[in-house]
Design an enzyme around this catalytic site. Structure first.
Site, PDB file in Angstrom:
ATOM      1  N   ASP A  51      36.111  41.101  34.108  1.00  0.00           N
ATOM      2  CA  ASP A  51      34.896  41.955  33.828  1.00  0.00           C
ATOM      3  C   ASP A  51      35.030  43.023  32.946  1.00  0.00           C
ATOM      4  OD1 ASP A  51      32.230  42.204  35.915  1.00  0.00           O
ATOM      5  OD2 ASP A  51      32.686  44.019  34.888  1.00  0.00           O
TER       6      ASP A  51
ATOM      7  N   HIS B  39      33.808  46.652  42.246  1.00  0.00           N
ATOM      8  CA  HIS B  39      33.638  47.954  42.111  1.00  0.00           C
ATOM      9  C   HIS B  39      33.754  48.664  43.613  1.00  0.00           C
ATOM     10  CE1 HIS B  39      32.984  48.263  37.991  1.00  0.00           C
ATOM     11  NE2 HIS B  39      31.637  47.769  38.040  1.00  0.00           N
TER      12      HIS B  39
ATOM     13  N   HIS C 218      33.998  45.800  33.092  1.00  0.00           N
ATOM     14  CA  HIS C 218      33.981  47.198  33.933  1.00  0.00           C
ATOM     15  C   HIS C 218      35.248  47.240  34.457  1.00  0.00           C
ATOM     16  CE1 HIS C 218      29.461  46.812  33.354  1.00  0.00           C
ATOM     17  NE2 HIS C 218      29.621  47.866  33.066  1.00  0.00           N
TER      18      HIS C 218
ATOM     19  N   ASP D 169      30.345  40.261  31.371  1.00  0.00           N
ATOM     20  CA  ASP D 169      29.516  41.193  30.704  1.00  0.00           C
ATOM     21  C   ASP D 169      30.229  41.589  29.404  1.00  0.00           C
ATOM     22  OD1 ASP D 169      31.359  42.099  32.631  1.00  0.00           O
ATOM     23  OD2 ASP D 169      29.938  43.567  33.522  1.00  0.00           O
TER      24      ASP D 169
END
Ligand code: SS9
Ligand code: ZN
Length: 345
Positions: free
Chosen positions: A197, A161, A199, A286
């Protein structure tokens, strides 16, 4: 395969994150990396090595110097202003403000300038841990560049991120992007970054968006439903020279392996067509059905298959650890991907 690991990550140990209206102990906690290294050892995945120490030159290849020096001094500035609580911003640079404002002089303003969320506490040991994670990533690069077929950089805190001049989503510096650029600088002509991931890898996308020499692909929850909300849509395909060299594969909440496998098949097709010299995998776990902050439904078994599919590209591969917050399952799922990659179940 060899794993690169250091205990330095333990120095990132925040007291709080702001999530769902509450201050909770951070989901991104030291036990995450501990449980993974324990599983790597228990399953005898391969040797575990400590990282070398690198200077900041490879970091500055992808990150703004201002962000990097901010991360080094933020804690001391914060303590001077407010004492020993975790440093979190509460104001954001959004629409309606100056497009390129000057950097504020005070620490609260600097946090607001560089952060994208209030979930990423800066603490006394943050810089130490962040530097350790970068060293872990760069040591992985050195191993794969030196001829190893694959390596696992057990980075913590995660990185995907973090962009050229912003941090957030538990990430401070983009370990995978630093690794990808380092491969280029060591002579690789084309590098692919595959982000699995849950996200969207907004930082990685932003860093390489206008480049054709680094293909970036991300499979993630639909940004209409999930953090980071404002990037990661399917129509983002790269810019300028980079047009056609970025791919987003968003999936709706509730996605199980059937939907995920479809997206990963599409990703692997694009990746094989690009024929990179090396692959960097942003390995977040995740997507697991029991993840406390995520809404995909992958099972333990699915991670073997994920590893096998990535191995199908038959390229030197560096796995860089990212998210995954169902801590008790994190070791199993991570090592399942890596074992699947090696053709072992
Ligand atoms: C929960 C939002 C939590 C960001 C999570 C970042 C994960 C990094 N809906 N805040 S892999
Ligand atoms: Zn994540």
């Amino acid at each position: 395969m060899r794993t690169v690991y250091t205990d330095e990550h333990r120095h990132q140990d925040g007291k709080f994150e702001l999530i769902e209206g509450k201050f909770l102990p951070p989901f991104e906690m030291p036990r995450r990396a501990q449980i993974v290294i324990d599983r790597v050892r228990a399953k005898k995945l391969g040797p575990v090595t400590a990282p070398d120490s690198f200077d900041l030159e490879p970091v500055h290849r992808v990150h703004d110097k201002g962000l990097v020096s901010f991360l080094q001094t933020a804690w001391d500035e914060w303590v001077q202003a407010h004492g020993c609580y975790d440093a979190l911003p509460i104001t954001w640079h959004t629409r309606g403000f100056r497009k390129k404002p000057p950097l504020p002089e005070v620490i609260d303003g600097k946090l607001s300038y560089y952060a994208i969320d209030a979930g990423t506490p800066i603490t006394a040991g943050t810089w130490r841990a962040v530097k350790g994670a970068v060293d872990v990533a760069l040591t992985g690069v050195k191993l794969v560049n030196g001829g190893e077929k694959a390596a696992f950089s057990l980075c913590r805190p995660p990185g995907h991120h973090a962009g050229s001049d912003f941090y957030g989503g538990y990430c401070f510096l983009n370990n995978a992007a630093i690794a990808a650029q380092a491969f280029r600088d060591l002579g690789a002509k084309r590098v692919a970054v595959l982000d699995v991931d849950y996200h969207h890898g907004n930082g990685t996308q932003e860093i390489f968006y206008n480049r054709a020499d680094i293909l970036t692909i991300s499979i993630h929850a639909d940004p209409l439903q999930e953090f980071p909300y404002f990037l990661g849509f399917a129509d983002e395909t790269g810019k300028g020279k980079g047009e056609g060299y970025h791919k987003n594969l968003p999936l709706r909440w509730g996605a199980k392996w059937d939907k995920y496998e479809e997206a990963l098949t599409t990703a692997m097709k694009a990746l094989k067509k690009y024929s990179p010299d090396v692959i960097v995998v942003s390995l977040g776990l995740d997507t697991f059905k029991e993840d406390p902050i995520s809404k995909f439904k992958l099972e333990h078994e699915d991670y073997f298959r994920m590893g096998e599919m990535i191995a199908g590209a038959r390229k030197p591969t560096l796995f860089v650890f990212e998210g995954g917050y169902a801590v008790d399952a994190l070791g199993i799922n991570t090592v399942n991907v890596l074992s699947g990659f090696e053709g072992k179940r």
